[in-house]
Design an enzyme around this catalytic site. Structure first.
Site, PDB file in Angstrom:
ATOM      1  N   PHE A 523       0.556 -22.162   9.725  1.00 35.03           N
ATOM      2  CA  PHE A 523       0.579 -23.474   9.097  1.00 35.03           C
ATOM      3  C   PHE A 523      -0.216 -23.458   7.795  1.00 35.03           C
ATOM      4  CE2 PHE A 523       0.946 -24.247  13.635  1.00 35.03           C
ATOM      5  CZ  PHE A 523       1.897 -25.253  13.741  1.00 35.03           C
ATOM      6  N   ASP A 524       0.320 -24.145   6.786  1.00 38.23           N
ATOM      7  CA  ASP A 524      -0.518 -24.481   5.649  1.00 38.23           C
ATOM      8  C   ASP A 524      -1.429 -25.630   6.103  1.00 38.23           C
ATOM      9  OD1 ASP A 524      -1.402 -24.587   2.921  1.00 38.23           O
ATOM     10  OD2 ASP A 524      -0.210 -26.410   2.706  1.00 38.23           O
ATOM     11  N   LYS A 525      -2.603 -25.748   5.515  1.00 36.77           N
ATOM     12  CA  LYS A 525      -3.522 -26.811   5.952  1.00 36.77           C
ATOM     13  C   LYS A 525      -3.211 -28.136   5.270  1.00 36.77           C
ATOM     14  CE  LYS A 525      -7.737 -27.507   4.345  1.00 36.77           C
ATOM     15  NZ  LYS A 525      -7.860 -28.964   4.087  1.00 36.77           N
TER      16      LYS A 525
END
Length: 835
Positions: A523-525
């Site tokens: 996941f990107d944050k």
């Protein structure tokens, strides 16, 4: 070394997306030119479209020269290579789609062709070797009609400079006639009963068979009566089978229809008219029901295109008039009455209402919509529009009237793009379907060879030729892979259609299958696991000041700044003050990366990080204050000290807070079998660890540059085999491209996300991810079930018929029953429910 970015559509106007082979060829042609070091697809966007990024030496080549080279190369490619997405009618079943695809690929000038059983054809062709008219002619020869084309005849003529062959013009005129409103032509099915001809012929065949079989038990009834009825059953049951078999034989193909026809003729030669008629009855009925099933899935997708109304109420000079949506232009204002559909993508400029966005985003709860602050603003593709002010074509207004400024024309609306991409997705074959296609190519000739050998079994086994011939015909029926041919396409089509109804765009069979076997997600944050915007989390007064007084001073000073953190303090600070008056500050000075200072009511106010005050003057913060700041930062906060003159009066802490649904969503993903969930972020490791601990991630990798995220994905693929990357689809594009499956969130508001991702969650909701993965796993499960059923039945029936344990009648019943079973098993995906 300098950089230059150019939008891809300016260079290749007709290329569907940046993944097209023409983009790669364009880059290859420009790569290595004198002065150009490298060319790649840019991570960013300009006006919502992907770009090419050129790294060049300005001492060797000018920017103007690069632009000229790029346009010249792009023009030569666009002139040479054409792209089309066509809607056709007349594809009878999955095998017919495959044969049509093969015929197109064998046509001169066609570089790539992909055909879906639903009637979607995607083409890439060499303009110097063929034309659209010749392709249309080829399609008509294959028994299908073009109902819709991606580009009008006029546009195509203009693009080719008027060099259109006479045959092409004729083809366009036929196409145009079919597409005109009021045209009598809707679908050409080639039968006296229209689209139901095959089904009615099959029923007539069954009635004649049943009557003839019943009369055979009546004493005194002449044998010729039953025989006549069986012959009639042969005619009606074998009409379409014979038609398709002859068409395939003329193309030197031996397919299932040919096998069935040979078996029926063989049964008649042996005098087993009833069994032959039963074979043709069940086979034709199976075909008719297969059409029904595929049409059901096709209509589910076609329903997307019907979501948008055909007209809009255009407001002009204080009056409203009803106009076609195709006439709407950017900046037009339309009026949407209560409980009616919204006609265009846009922003609310007047009125408040709730809007049902389920047709686009899959959200079950209507979203409240508010007008924008400045209705006169020019809303370009890269304008920041609040979600509560953005609306989409095809969504349904609530109980109040809205006035909406159009931000996208009808052809570019989110719904139009969604429909186009879903149609393209139909033409993308899954790994399983590619396997079954290859299997059938070798299997059918093997069956014919086996049947030929079995005809001579009487030379080895003590039996008459009649018995050997009957056995061969029974094996011919048993070995026909009807169920195998339809098992995967029906499941993929149903899965893609169900996902689209749930607000998830799955671009074909490959991502649909791959998503179902993942055990790791990256996941990107920012904006994915978190809200994507900082929030004021702590206001801590020190000394003897009150919290509201600290906030007033901070808000007054930060109101002079346009920094994202300043805007967050002003927004959330005013919310906490609940209407209390805020004084006016002046004389703002910014210290880049450290903080700001300003004058307020005769005092000097300083707001910034520890580094600012370490360098400002001799008035340093105390150890206790520093400890409190460091404790907040260790928890993932961005902190700022507030000082009035020489006195420290407070601490402000901000944080990009996790989404409310993030923790519950990750727990749900863990329950459905996702073992590893990794966050990739450019934030420091402390922030990454704090967010990971709060929402339950297994790993957090911080301080990553975009290219380091790509390396992280490659490392994960080595360890986990398959991994998905979940992000916004824009700055995560390189990481997505290197993952097994790229998943973009909030794609309804992003053109780039729709183009770059393999799977797009139309709403900006992380909680839709378990639905997408669950649907994918269900689809994969059904594909496996269908394969086991179709191959298992063949594996059982072939030895059973060779050993004489099953006759033609039994083989036909089981064979056609398995075909219907796999089709209706696939249709169960249309009823898949979110858990």
């Amino acid at each position: 070394m300098e950089k230059l970015k150019i939008e891809i559509p300016l260079l290749l106007p007709q290329v569907p997306d940046e993944k097209d082979r023409c983009v790669r060829e364009l880059m290859d042609r420009l790569q290595g030119r004198e002065g150009i070091e490298s060319v790649h697809v840019s991570n960013g966007q300009e006006d919502g479209v992907p770009q090419l990024c050129f790294h060049y030496n300005p001492e060797e080549i000018s920017m103007a020269r690069i632009e000229a080279l790029a346009r010249q190369t792009g023009a030569s490619l666009a002139e040479k290579i054409g792209h089309r997405l066509l809607a056709v009618d007349g594809i009878r079943h999955a095998r017919h789609a495959r044969h049509l695809e093969q015929a197109l690929q064998q046509s001169e000038g066609v570089i790539q062709a992909s055909v879906a059983p639903t009637g979607m054809v995607r083409l890439e062709f060499d303009r110097s070797s063929t034309s659209e008219g010749e392709i249309i002619s080829t399609l008509r020869k294959e028994g299908v009609n073009v109902l819709d084309a991606s580009v009008s005849a006029e546009d195509y003529t203009r693009q080719t400079g008027g060099r259109v062959a006479e045959a092409e013009a004729e083809g366009h005129q036929r196409l145009k006639k079919k597409m005109e409103p009021g045209s009598d032509h809707t679908h050409e099915h080639g039968g006296i009963f229209g689209k139901n001809t095959e089904l009615i012929f099959s029923i007539i065949c069954g009635v004649l068979l049943g009557t003839g079989f019943g009369l055979s038990f009546v004493e005194g009834a002449a044998d010729w009566v039953s025989l006549s009825l069986y012959i009639g059953a042969y005619f009606f049951g074998g009409f379409f089978t014979t038609k398709e078999a002859v068409e395939e034989i003329l193309k030197r193909n031996f397919e299932i229809d040919f096998l069935m026809l040979v078996a029926a003729i063989g049964a008649a030669i042996l005098g087993e008219w009833a069994e032959g008629a039963l074979l043709l009855f069940l086979f034709s009925m199976g075909h008719a029901l297969e059409h029904y099933a595929m049409n059901k899935a096709r209509k589910s997708i076609a329903a997307l295109a019907e979501l948008a109304p055909k007209t809009a109420l255009l407001k002009r000079n204080g009056k409203t008039e009803e106009v076609g949506i195709e006439t709407l232009r950017l900046g037009d204002v339309i009026v949407v009455k209560p409980n009616s559909k919204i006609s265009a993508d846009g922003v609310v400029v007047k009125g408040r209402s709730s809007v049902n966005q389920a047709p686009i985003t899959g959200e079950s709860v209507p979203a409240d919509k508010l007008p924008v602050e400045d209705p006169e603003q020019d809303f370009g593709p890269d304008s920041e529009i609040r979600a509560e002010s953005r609306v989409f074509s095809g969504t349904i207004n609530g109980n109040n009237t809205l006035e909406i400024k159009v931000t996208k024309e009808a052809k570019d609306s989110t719904l139009s793009r969604l429909v186009q991409l879903v149609n393209e997705a139909q033409t993308q074959k899954s790994p399983t379907q590619r396997f079954t296609d290859k299997f059938e190519k070798h299997f059918v000739p093997s069956v014919l060879l086996l049947v030929l050998l079995l005809n001579f079994a009487f030379l080895v086994v003590d039996e008459p030729f009649r018995a050997s011939f009957y056995r061969a015909m029974a094996v011919l029926v048993a070995a026909s892979p009807c169920a195998l041919a339809i098992s995967t396409p029906s499941a993929v089509l149903s899965g893609v259609a169900r996902a689209a109804r749930g607000g998830v765009l799955i671009k074909g069979g490959r991502p649909l299958e791959d998503l179902g076997v993942l055990t790791a997600l990256a996941f990107d944050k920012t904006g994915t696991l978190t809200e994507g915007k900082p929030k004021l989390t702590h206001v801590i007064p020190v000394s003897d000041i009150q919290e509201h007084d600290l906030l007033k001073k901070a808000v007054a000073v930060e109101a002079l700044s346009n920094h994202p953190l300043a805007r967050a303090i002003v927004r959330d600070g005013k919310g906490r003050l609940k209407g209390m008056p805020v004084p006016n500050a002046e004389d703002l000075e910014a210290v880049l990366g450290k903080g700001i200072k300003a004058s307020l009511e005769g005092n000097r106010i300083y707001i910034g990080n520890l580094e600012l005050f370490e360098e400002l003057d001799a008035v340093k913060p105390g150890e206790e204050l520093i400890d409190r700041v460091q404790a907040l930062e260790a928890a993932g906060n961005t902190t700022m000290l507030v000082r009035e003159n020489d006195r420290y009066i407070g601490i402000l802490a901000l944080m990009d807070t996790p989404r409310a649904a993030a923790k519950a969503t990750l727990e749900e993903l863990r329950k459905i079998g996702i073992k590893r969930m990794i966050m990739l972020t450019g934030d420091n490791q402390k922030v990454a660890d704090a967010v990971a601990a709060e929402i339950g991630l297994t790993d957090a990798w911080g301080s990553l540059l975009p290219e380091e995220k790509v390396n992280a994905i490659k490392e994960l693929r080595q360890k986990e085999s398959k991994v998905a990357m979940v992000g916004d689809g824009v700055n995560d594009a390189p990481a997505m491209a290197n993952s097994t499956v790229g998943i973009a969130m909030g794609a309804a508001g992003s053109d780039v996300a729709l183009e770059t991702a393999d799977i797009a969650l139309m709403s900006d909701k992380l909680e839709n991810l378990p639905f997408a993965i669950g649907l994918s796993r269900k689809s994969r499960s059904i594909i496996k079930q269908n394969l086991w059923v179709s191959l298992g039945i063949v594996a059982l029936l072939i030895p059973a018929t060779i050993l004489g344990l099953a006759n033609i009648g039994v083989a036909v019943l089981i064979h056609e029953g398995s075909t219907l079973l796999v089709v209706f098993n696939a249709l169960r995906l249309l009823a898949y429910q979110k858990k």
